[in-house]
Design a protein around this motif. Sequence first.
Motif, PDB file in Angstrom:
ATOM      1  N   PRO A   1       0.677  -1.043  -0.278  1.00 11.43           N
ATOM      2  CA  PRO A   1      -0.075   0.080  -0.061  1.00 11.43           C
ATOM      3  C   PRO A   1       0.916   1.091  -0.081  1.00 11.43           C
ATOM      4  CG  PRO A   1      -1.051  -1.599   1.580  1.00 11.43           C
ATOM      5  CD  PRO A   1       0.449  -2.393   1.178  1.00 11.43           C
ATOM      6  N   HIS A   2       2.120   1.264   0.672  1.00  8.35           N
ATOM      7  CA  HIS A   2       2.838   2.574   0.844  1.00  8.35           C
ATOM      8  C   HIS A   2       3.509   2.751  -0.434  1.00  8.35           C
ATOM      9  CE1 HIS A   2       6.180  -0.036   1.949  1.00  8.35           C
ATOM     10  NE2 HIS A   2       6.772   0.536   1.201  1.00  8.35           N
TER      11      HIS A   2
ATOM     12  N   ALA B   1       0.447   4.128  -2.778  1.00  6.17           N
ATOM     13  CA  ALA B   1       0.271   5.534  -2.443  1.00  6.17           C
ATOM     14  C   ALA B   1       1.337   6.445  -3.019  1.00  6.17           C
ATOM     15  CB  ALA B   1       0.260   5.871  -1.081  1.00  6.17           C
ATOM     16  N   ALA B   2       2.768   6.024  -2.881  1.00  4.81           N
ATOM     17  CA  ALA B   2       3.664   6.923  -3.374  1.00  4.81           C
ATOM     18  C   ALA B   2       3.545   7.107  -5.197  1.00  4.81           C
ATOM     19  CB  ALA B   2       4.936   6.442  -2.867  1.00  4.81           C
TER      20      ALA B   2
ATOM     21  N   SER C   1       6.091  10.950   2.060  1.00  2.00           N
ATOM     22  CA  SER C   1       6.846  10.348   1.124  1.00  2.00           C
ATOM     23  C   SER C   1       7.588  11.318   0.165  1.00  2.00           C
ATOM     24  CB  SER C   1       6.116   9.347   0.207  1.00  2.00           C
ATOM     25  OG  SER C   1       4.912  10.038  -0.191  1.00  2.00           O
TER      26      SER C   1
ATOM     27  N   ILE D   1      -0.683  13.897  -0.397  1.00  2.00           N
ATOM     28  CA  ILE D   1       0.163  12.855  -1.139  1.00  2.00           C
ATOM     29  C   ILE D   1       0.377  13.157  -2.781  1.00  2.00           C
ATOM     30  CG2 ILE D   1      -0.161  10.973   0.459  1.00  2.00           C
ATOM     31  CD1 ILE D   1      -1.319   9.349  -1.770  1.00  2.00           C
TER      32      ILE D   1
ATOM     33  N   PRO E   1      -0.049   3.503   5.766  1.00  5.44           N
ATOM     34  CA  PRO E   1       0.702   3.049   4.684  1.00  5.44           C
ATOM     35  C   PRO E   1       0.373   3.848   3.310  1.00  5.44           C
ATOM     36  CG  PRO E   1      -0.032   1.127   5.938  1.00  5.44           C
ATOM     37  CD  PRO E   1      -0.612   2.255   6.539  1.00  5.44           C
ATOM     38  N   LEU E   2      -1.171   4.336   3.390  1.00  6.23           N
ATOM     39  CA  LEU E   2      -1.696   5.112   2.227  1.00  6.23           C
ATOM     40  C   LEU E   2      -1.127   6.445   1.865  1.00  6.23           C
ATOM     41  CD1 LEU E   2      -5.487   3.694   2.452  1.00  6.23           C
ATOM     42  CD2 LEU E   2      -3.619   2.838   1.029  1.00  6.23           C
TER      43      LEU E   2
ATOM     44  N   GLY F   1       2.194   6.472   2.090  1.00  6.94           N
ATOM     45  CA  GLY F   1       3.388   6.396   1.724  1.00  6.94           C
ATOM     46  C   GLY F   1       4.410   5.909   2.612  1.00  6.94           C
ATOM     47  N   VAL F   2       3.968   5.469   3.872  1.00  7.29           N
ATOM     48  CA  VAL F   2       5.112   5.140   5.061  1.00  7.29           C
ATOM     49  C   VAL F   2       4.858   3.642   5.024  1.00  7.29           C
ATOM     50  CG1 VAL F   2       5.067   5.557   7.638  1.00  7.29           C
ATOM     51  CG2 VAL F   2       4.119   7.223   6.107  1.00  7.29           C
TER      52      VAL F   2
END
Lengths: 256, 307
Positions: A72-73, A76-77, A105, A168, B192-193, B195-196
């Motif tokens: 997921p991370h 998202a990035a 991020s 983001i 996490p969404l 970006g972590v």
Amino acid sequence: MPLLQVSGMTHYFGGLRAVHRYHLTLEPGEIRGLIGPNGAGKTTVFNLITGIHTPTEGKVELEGRSIVGRRPHQIAALGLGRTFQNLLLWRHMTVGEHVRMAHYSQLGYGLIGALFGTPRRIAEERRVAENSMRLMEMFDVARYRDFLVGNLPYGAQRRVEMARAMAIDPKVLLLDEPTAGMTPEELVTMIGTIRQVHRDFGVAILLIEHRLKFVMELCRRIQTLVFGEVIAEGTPQEIQRNPHVIEAYLGKEEIA
Amino acid sequence: MEFFLQNVVNALQWGSFYALIALGYSMVYSIMMVFNFAHGDVFMTGAYIGFGTASLLLALSAALGLGLPGWTILSLTIAVSMVLTAFLGVLVERVGYRPLREAPRASAAITGLMIGIILETGNLALLGARRLSFPDLIHSTTYNLGGVFVTNKKILIVAVSLALMYALHQFIRKTRWGMAMRAMSYDFEVVPLMGVSLNVIAPLTFAVGSGLAAAAGILYGLAYPVLDPYMGVLLGWKAFVAAILGGRGSILGAALAGFLLGFIEIFVPMIFPSTLRDLIAYSIILLILTFRPYGFFGQPHSTQLRL
């Protein structure tokens, strides 16, 4: 090339088929609606696209790159932002912290910077602070900057969640029932907010919604999901007239 | 009055050890929803790493004829040991806790206990059962402040502890990792969404907690210069009590409760026979928890469902 393309996406929870051959082609700058009765699998579709679950089968491509199986991370990035139906905010943190945190991020400074405040960190933090302020003003929550999110009116909490999702810098924004639990006035404001996000950021939006009026107002194309399958897709007018949709929403007896 | 103030000074020193160790328990709990029961032994290992680093630096300084002053060696020892012990914390997370993220929390807690035993017995196997005496890096000087006797070591211990707690506070409040930790203490779904990656934040949390435990170990070694492999057991449990008393997952609570524990332990023997010290001190804490079961700053329930 479509911005987000999903094809043949199927997902099982144990023996239960939650989503069946879902497909979507989202063009840049489009607002697409996803409607369906409770338990149809709409949120599961979001969870599959954002990597919270990995689809059992099927393809998900963002700008032509497959994102199936990524964490997921990472997804998202790559440019996928989302909000949640049940408002997942961090209740012990302030509005400002939410929006700043979402820039995570985009920050590159290392642990040395965190401990000693290097020029790089200071410059990056300043840029983040400015961008956060801009977002908070845009979503009309700047005056709540130092408030804990739990103390805000409901509509404002929704806008904080959206500001966080936009921080983001996503290419695609997934909104899961952005009007759930809202008053009629807040609803009107939300339509304006979504239009503004769409216009100012040029972001493509996929929107889950229960209130048909709201979807019809915002989207040119709508998909209807029932028992995990897309049973109808088209313009709001086509959807409204579609007998399968009416059946799913109102039950069979009423059409007969 | 002097007697009272004298005990305040002693209580502050003890409280510093408890608070520094309790912070590690609390930080890990807030993210992993499990108390890292190896933490007391991480503190012990940190003290030993400090012992090794200090001995090495002293030997180097003598061999090269540098004649480094004790203060320099002490500062270097604290810095180097904190970093090394932080790596131990990362290892504990990687080997002990990451494979068990989806497992029941009881399994993770048991794993922590086992890692603790491995650290204790590993130390015994490596260094033998003899006790080590921590090098006397700075000479003790006693100041008489209006009848209250304060040693430079006590001032140092309390000052370094407070400085570390302030640094931790700033880290948690101001840096991107700190904010990610705070957000993760609330949920795993959304963070996490942003970006972590949890695989960055979880080891980092263990690293920070272990680094603080190492600092506590060295400061402890300065005040009570006898090291043995089981020194972390009782101290670790007491710091664990402080973490509970402060409120599970609360950083500020852990620090305050650590100091409160120090005060209770020092002041109880002023009134009662000192053999009853722990019995009465921990009865008081039990009583506090009866009325505040979630501790000072704890939440009645957590929204976090997994890990």
